[in-house]
Design a protein around this motif. Structure first.
Motif, PDB file in Angstrom:
ATOM      1  N   ALA A 129      53.374 168.578  33.993  1.00 52.91           N
ATOM      2  CA  ALA A 129      54.360 168.862  35.036  1.00 52.91           C
ATOM      3  C   ALA A 129      55.004 170.235  34.866  1.00 52.91           C
ATOM      4  CB  ALA A 129      55.436 167.775  35.048  1.00 52.91           C
ATOM      5  N   LEU A 130      55.034 170.748  33.640  1.00 52.16           N
ATOM      6  CA  LEU A 130      55.621 172.076  33.428  1.00 52.16           C
ATOM      7  C   LEU A 130      54.833 173.173  34.135  1.00 52.16           C
ATOM      8  CD1 LEU A 130      56.847 172.005  29.705  1.00 52.16           C
ATOM      9  CD2 LEU A 130      58.229 172.511  31.727  1.00 52.16           C
ATOM     10  N   PHE A 131      53.552 172.959  34.393  1.00 52.38           N
ATOM     11  CA  PHE A 131      52.802 173.940  35.182  1.00 52.38           C
ATOM     12  C   PHE A 131      53.374 174.017  36.597  1.00 52.38           C
ATOM     13  CE2 PHE A 131      49.249 172.617  32.197  1.00 52.38           C
ATOM     14  CZ  PHE A 131      49.401 173.717  31.374  1.00 52.38           C
ATOM     15  N   ARG A 132      53.738 172.866  37.145  1.00 46.21           N
ATOM     16  CA  ARG A 132      54.393 172.844  38.452  1.00 46.21           C
ATOM     17  C   ARG A 132      55.744 173.548  38.388  1.00 46.21           C
ATOM     18  NH1 ARG A 132      53.811 172.094  44.049  1.00 46.21           N
ATOM     19  NH2 ARG A 132      55.885 171.627  44.876  1.00 46.21           N
ATOM     20  N   THR A 133      56.506 173.282  37.324  1.00 43.43           N
ATOM     21  CA  THR A 133      57.791 173.951  37.133  1.00 43.43           C
ATOM     22  C   THR A 133      57.617 175.457  37.134  1.00 43.43           C
ATOM     23  OG1 THR A 133      58.597 172.078  35.830  1.00 43.43           O
ATOM     24  CG2 THR A 133      59.773 174.164  35.581  1.00 43.43           C
ATOM     25  N   PHE A 134      56.610 175.924  36.404  1.00 40.26           N
ATOM     26  CA  PHE A 134      56.306 177.353  36.359  1.00 40.26           C
ATOM     27  C   PHE A 134      56.027 177.899  37.751  1.00 40.26           C
ATOM     28  CE2 PHE A 134      52.962 180.623  36.153  1.00 40.26           C
ATOM     29  CZ  PHE A 134      53.572 181.571  35.349  1.00 40.26           C
ATOM     30  N   GLY A 135      55.212 177.198  38.525  1.00 42.98           N
ATOM     31  CA  GLY A 135      54.877 177.654  39.873  1.00 42.98           C
ATOM     32  C   GLY A 135      56.063 177.677  40.797  1.00 42.98           C
ATOM     33  N   ALA A 158      50.855 161.549  40.512  1.00 38.85           N
ATOM     34  CA  ALA A 158      52.042 161.083  41.228  1.00 38.85           C
ATOM     35  C   ALA A 158      53.320 161.704  40.675  1.00 38.85           C
ATOM     36  CB  ALA A 158      52.123 159.557  41.157  1.00 38.85           C
ATOM     37  N   ALA A 159      53.343 161.963  39.365  1.00 34.51           N
ATOM     38  CA  ALA A 159      54.551 162.508  38.730  1.00 34.51           C
ATOM     39  C   ALA A 159      54.600 164.027  38.757  1.00 34.51           C
ATOM     40  CB  ALA A 159      54.636 162.031  37.286  1.00 34.51           C
ATOM     41  N   TYR A 160      53.473 164.678  39.022  1.00 35.53           N
ATOM     42  CA  TYR A 160      53.357 166.132  38.875  1.00 35.53           C
ATOM     43  C   TYR A 160      54.391 166.883  39.725  1.00 35.53           C
ATOM     44  CZ  TYR A 160      51.226 170.797  39.057  1.00 35.53           C
ATOM     45  OH  TYR A 160      50.996 172.150  38.993  1.00 35.53           O
ATOM     46  N   VAL A 161      54.454 166.597  40.999  1.00 31.23           N
ATOM     47  CA  VAL A 161      55.347 167.351  41.887  1.00 31.23           C
ATOM     48  C   VAL A 161      56.819 167.001  41.678  1.00 31.23           C
ATOM     49  CG1 VAL A 161      55.987 167.773  44.298  1.00 31.23           C
ATOM     50  CG2 VAL A 161      53.577 167.797  43.618  1.00 31.23           C
ATOM     51  N   LEU A 198      45.318 156.637  34.668  1.00 28.51           N
ATOM     52  CA  LEU A 198      46.124 157.665  34.009  1.00 28.51           C
ATOM     53  C   LEU A 198      46.216 158.924  34.864  1.00 28.51           C
ATOM     54  CD1 LEU A 198      47.591 158.859  31.517  1.00 28.51           C
ATOM     55  CD2 LEU A 198      45.339 159.488  30.630  1.00 28.51           C
ATOM     56  N   VAL A 199      45.095 159.390  35.386  1.00 30.10           N
ATOM     57  CA  VAL A 199      45.087 160.599  36.218  1.00 30.10           C
ATOM     58  C   VAL A 199      45.921 160.377  37.476  1.00 30.10           C
ATOM     59  CG1 VAL A 199      43.632 162.112  37.613  1.00 30.10           C
ATOM     60  CG2 VAL A 199      42.893 161.447  35.315  1.00 30.10           C
ATOM     61  N   ALA A 200      45.828 159.186  38.069  1.00 32.01           N
ATOM     62  CA  ALA A 200      46.614 158.885  39.262  1.00 32.01           C
ATOM     63  C   ALA A 200      48.109 158.912  38.961  1.00 32.01           C
ATOM     64  CB  ALA A 200      46.206 157.521  39.815  1.00 32.01           C
ATOM     65  N   MET A 201      48.506 158.364  37.821  1.00 27.95           N
ATOM     66  CA  MET A 201      49.916 158.375  37.435  1.00 27.95           C
ATOM     67  C   MET A 201      50.411 159.796  37.200  1.00 27.95           C
ATOM     68  SD  MET A 201      49.820 155.135  34.780  1.00 27.95           S
ATOM     69  CE  MET A 201      51.505 155.363  34.185  1.00 27.95           C
TER      70      MET A 201
END
Length: 568
Positions: free
Chosen positions: A271-277, A21-24, A15-18
């Protein structure tokens, strides 16, 4: 079959790996979606139908009016669909009765508020038409509303224009109809489609046929399950077609779909944390927020899993495990993984019965919601909720060390901290008022809660936990429940429905007010007098504030419920 530690650890690792992978890519895509200057053809058509100018910005008041008006219209439409289901096309499973008025109100409030609390069994109450045209549509719409509010606060903190290539105008926070449409068309619909296809390929039901009747007379319901399952999780909604929810094999057939479903409910909030950044050009701040949310999620996972492996009571000791209420296909660890993820994301979907968890395990799930569901929180709500807590942390930290109360170059004045405090106080007031008013009606609770016994007993403590869980779930827009509480009485339907609506829309209004106040400011350069808001120190301080607020507010009622049950 209890599920060993190795399978549980393996599922968590996958789960963490998935998610990593999707975060960025997903985070970058959402940043592009909400900043794009161009409108797609389908979006232009929608704006034409709505008769709105997509290039016209809105103040926080106008944004709030549009959001609340859209939500009110959604409640009315969903209520009407339920009341008229006997005369509308059923798509395979006609019903002889309409949904009764109190339940229809509760359900309409629930799905529009992104709570998806269900006081009914879907396969026996609603037609496929109402499931699709009513509930599934609101799964998409309510999630898009939450994302829109998170993006508004992000823009305000960064003093960003709502369209690339234009200039940010003081006081304007965006355009609700643009944010709503883009979230639906460019994010939720395509990602939900991919998840639905994956679920169908792995065995989740997707059918429009009428119910089957076996030679033994057993009726097997058929419904478009996978399409609703995908968005119920992706949008952190939680309302399933079947009463057993994601413990039902038609919704969640195997361990692979179980991981996919947990991934679906976590992927956008993280992923929204990445969006914020990306939008603010400040990945260090994004990683700090990610560390806070991820740290709380991981800690709660360890604690709940440990609690479920700690044998309390004669039944658990005789069985050798806390297996009551668990789906044997998943076992203890996969169930704990799902439970922690769903109570930390305002989702409400379940693959096990939370009411059957150990006293400490169930209490930790309640606490996970009472923390504000920011680990990582719901779609959109997690990001703006954690940002608001971060502003409170800056304010408290600044007072402690004599630093200027600033966050990302924005001064935290009386106006901003007032909005933050109103936001923070809303949920505790709703939870404690609802629990207090309900427990004061002794006969009502005794008739509704199967575990409400004599004062001072474990049974009585569990009954209190059931009532506490109900109002915690409703006020936090979660939707999961302790199954021992029957909530079909008008009191529960109305008060829980009101808690859902107030718990959803008051914080949204306070967030938009905060965004409007920030949008009027001129950004300031960070100086040596500013409290650093990135790194381990600030993340630890933020977690401390989160725990401190929850501990001071809810420790008394937790002591009467799950803590008392664990100690009796």
């Amino acid at each position: 079959m209890t599920g060993g530690f190795v399978p549980g650890i393996a599922q968590a690792a996958v789960l963490v790996a998935m998610l990593a992978a999707a975060y960025v890519p997903l985070g970058n895509w959402m940043a592009k979606v909400y900043q794009s200057e161009k409108d797609w053809g389908i979006e232009k058509f929608i704006y034409g139908v709505l008769r709105v100018d997509p290039k016209q910005g809105q103040t926080w008041r106008n944004y709030a009016k549009a959001l609340l008006g859209f939500s009110l219209a959604s409640i009315i439409a969903l209520y009407a669909l339920q009341r008229l289901q006997t005369v509308l096309p059923s798509f395979g499973n006609p019903r002889e009765e309409a949904v009764e008025p109190y339940m229809a109100f509760n359900t309409a409030a629930s799905f529009v508020a992104n709570t998806n609390w269900q006081s009914y069994s879907g396969e026996a109450t609603l037609t496929n038409a109402v499931q699709m045209l009513g509930l599934t549509v609101q799964n998409f719409a309510s999630a898009a509303v939450g994302m829109a509010v998170a993006i508004v606060l992000t823009r305000a903190l960064g003093h960003l224009p709502f369209r690339s290539g234009s200039q940010a105008e003081p006081g304007l926070v965006g355009n609700f109809w643009v944010d709503l449409t883009r979230g639906l068309v460019r994010v939720l619909l395509p990602v939900a489609f991919l998840i639905a296809v994956a679920l169908v390929a792995l065995g989740t039901m997707q059918s429009f046929g009428s119910n089957l009747v076996t030679h033994l007379g057993v009726e097997i319901p058929r419904a478009p399950v996978a399409s609703q399952e995908a968005i119920k999780l992706l949008g952190t909604n939680g309302g399933g077609i079947f009463g057993a929810n994601s413990a039902h094999p038609f919704e969640n057939p195997n361990s692979i779909t179980n991981v996919i479903e947990i991934f679906s409910l976590l992927v956008i909030p993280f992923a929204l944390f990445r969006t914020f950044g990306v939008m603010l050009g400040n990945q260090r701040q994004a990683y700090t927020l990610l560390g806070v949310a991820g740290g709380i999620w991981a800690a709660m996972l360890v604690l709940v899993t440990w609690a479920q492996h700690t044998l309390v009571g004669a039944a658990a000791q005789a069985a050798g495990a806390n297996t009551e209420g668990l789906e044997a296909r998943f076992g203890v660890n996969a169930s704990a993984l799902f439970a922690v993820s769903t109570t930390g994301t305002s989702t409400g979907a379940v693959n096990s019965m939370h009411d059957s968890y150990s006293p400490l395990g169930g209490g930790l799930l309640i606490l996970n919601m009472l923390l504000g569901e920011i680990a990582p929180g719901g779609v959109g709500t997690g990001l703006y909720g954690l940002l608001i807590v971060s502003i409170l942390t800056v304010f408290i930290g600044g007072l402690l060390v004599g630093r200027s109360p600033e966050f990302l170059g924005n001064r935290i004045t009386k106006q901003e901290i007032s909005a933050v405090c109103l936001y923070i106080l809303t949920m505790p007031i709703l939870v404690l008022a609802g629990v207090g008013a309900s427990l004061a009606q002794q006969k009502l609770v005794q008739d509704s809660a199967t575990n409400m016994g004599e004062a001072g007993t474990a049974q009585n403590a569990h009954g209190i936990s059931e009532v506490l869980y109900a109002y915690t779930s409703a006020s936090n827009n979660n939707g999961s429940a302790f199954a021992g509480l029957t909530v079909t009485d008008p009191w529960w339907q109305v008060t829980l429905g009101a808690a859902m609506l107030l718990g959803r829309f008051l914080p949204i209004v306070f967030t938009l007010y905060l965004a409007g106040s920030l949008a009027k400011q001129r950004p300031q350069a960070t100086t040596a007098g500013s409290l650093p808001t990135t790194g381990l120190t600030f993340a630890t301080l933020t977690i401390g504030v989160i725990i401190l607020v929850a501990a001071l507010t809810f420790f008394p009622i937790l002591s009467l419920g799950p803590l008392s049950e664990a100690l009796v």
